[in-house]
Design an enzyme around this catalytic site. Structure first.
Site, mmCIF file in Angstrom:
data_model
loop_
_atom_site.group_PDB
_atom_site.id
_atom_site.type_symbol
_atom_site.label_atom_id
_atom_site.label_comp_id
_atom_site.label_asym_id
_atom_site.label_seq_id
_atom_site.Cartn_x
_atom_site.Cartn_y
_atom_site.Cartn_z
ATOM 1 C CG ASP A 1 -7.721 0.696 1.665
ATOM 2 O OD1 ASP A 1 -7.488 -0.095 0.737
ATOM 3 O OD2 ASP A 1 -7.273 1.856 1.705
ATOM 4 C CB ALA A 2 -7.891 -5.599 2.907
ATOM 5 C CE LYS A 3 -4.553 0.065 -1.590
ATOM 6 N NZ LYS A 3 -5.196 0.739 -0.460
ATOM 7 N NE ARG A 4 -5.730 -9.107 3.579
ATOM 8 C CZ ARG A 4 -5.532 -8.124 4.463
ATOM 9 N NH1 ARG A 4 -5.109 -6.941 4.056
ATOM 10 N NH2 ARG A 4 -5.726 -8.310 5.752
ATOM 11 C CG ASP B 1 -2.221 0.701 1.046
ATOM 12 O OD1 ASP B 1 -2.192 1.822 0.530
ATOM 13 O OD2 ASP B 1 -3.271 0.151 1.408
#
Lengths: 275, 275
Positions: free
Chosen positions: B94-97, A99
């Site tokens: 909001d984890a951007k997995r 991120d």
């Protein structure tokens, strides 16, 4: 842990096997469901029965997060158990994080400080400032996705970008980042023929190789094209080992499967390194 | 929540503001540190003071994970608090997995089922089978990174791939995936001039826009180039709102900052939609 220590452990154990811990309550032996923390009990039994055959464990964070707070507690107990009982083992938080800078710093804190993993997997899409916060930690390792083992790898990773595939550009660019010596890379075993090209770009880096076993990759092919003069490979196997049996003998069967792989590895190491 | 419901809420509140919840113990008002769960108390106060001005909250998972089990408990309490008290609010993990299919399924279960978020952010690098497991959930939304707000966005996202920038290829390819109507995209506000091109590819999708405020993006520019006939934007602001004051008046000051943004949004919506 330093890469030198990891290398020494590999020669000593004659193994570069990493066992993926993907605990799924629908797949683990059902008698464990009666225990207070089935996920931890499962992992603990697998670890106790395989630790001398493996150099690494790779808990996959998704399989803990799916169970909420209880899952995160199982993750904490699992990493603590490894660190306390088998401190020589290389630990990988398979988290695929990444991120903007201040957020990546918090992820690095989570995995390197709070949980005390040796390494964490990260995704490259957001570039330099999303990865460098991880690289700032001394004797910790950041394992970045390069070429993955799944079908979707061909959606973007192999696209031609200015004359070379994106994953090669990712590898090359990452070498210019600060503390890039703390980088390792994920390269899928299902694409063994790619290792030759990859080794031209990152000859010295450790590569974490998923896709052996359930996903169909070949260990000998990977070693043929991917091994360097420090071995430089960590080959991960999860389902083929941890779910070798659904019965009360699951840990024993996991050991048998791990032993098969370790024996194959010992032979390869013996041939190449005369140990 | 459906996108139609989100659109209706936007018109009703005259706001397309999303407040990012990035709770950092070193930045939150220090009097909160005496409470049992400072992170939750901080979030709760921010939520209570801003919920009528915002249509969404976006807890950033890194800022919870950094505090281990306690952090994950704070995340659980925060999402539960929003769902119980302000069920109309659109929630974003909001984890951007993103990982291979069976792993992404577990992440989807974590965020859509266990925590019950309306949406989750994902990274595109691993392609189709890493994203489709998220898209399978009805009335849940998968917000994929396209063009991010950070410097590192120019490392890979804007590389020329077969005649177009990678992020455009990502947008185009994703439209062919199963249940792609459940996709939204992250597009950074610091790159307003790119919105025109992006809207040619995804005219109807909601775009989550970080980078207003602390990161320097302009709201009017983003709206000029990025708004569609259903608004189609969720503009996120975190630090500028939640850290407006370090004193006991932090929630009040957060409301003042949110109100400034909401007023600007109301004007834009009024001009464009005559509401």
């Amino acid at each position: 842990m330093t890469t030198q220590q990891l290398h020494e452990q590999i020669l000593q154990k004659k193994s570069f096997l990493c066992v993926g811990l993907d605990p799924d309550l629908t797949k683990i032996p059902q008698h464990l469901l009666e225990t207070e923390d089935p996920i931890f009990e499962f992992n603990k039994a697998i670890i106790d029965s395989t630790h001398d055959l493996t150099v690494g464990y790779k808990p996959n964070t998704a399989f803990f997060e799916a169970y909420g707070i209880k899952g995160w507690m199982s993750l904490q107990k699992t990493i603590n158990y490894i660190n306390e009982n088998y401190p020589d083992i290389f630990t990988i938080a398979d988290a695929k994080r990444g991120d903007i800078g201040n957020t990546s710093s918090m992820y690095a804190k989570a995995f390197f400080e709070d949980l005390n993993f040796d390494s964490v997997t990260v995704a490259p899409y957001m570039g330099k400032d999303s990865v460098e916060p991880f690289l700032a930690f001394e004797n910790k390792h950041t394992i970045m996705l390069a070429l993955t083992s799944n079908e979707g790898a061909f959606d973007f990773q192999t696209l031609n970008t200015n004359g070379k595939e994106l994953y090669k550009q990712v590898l090359e660019t990452s070498k210019t980042w600060k503390n890039s010596e703390n980088l390792m890379y994920v390269v899928g075993a299902t694409k063994a023929e790619y290792f030759t090209e990859i080794r031209k770009i990152v000859p010295d880096s450790f590569l974490l190789v998923p896709g052996i076993g359930a996903q169909g990759g070949s260990l000998s092919e990977v070693c043929k094209y991917g091994m360097n003069d420090k071995v430089g490979l960590l080959v991960n196997s999860a389902r083929a080992i941890i779910y070798a049996s659904k019965g009360t003998d699951f840990a024993e069967k996991a050991r048998e499967e791990a032993l098969k792989v370790q024996k194959e590895m010992a032979e390869i190491i013996g041939l190449k390194f005369q140990v």
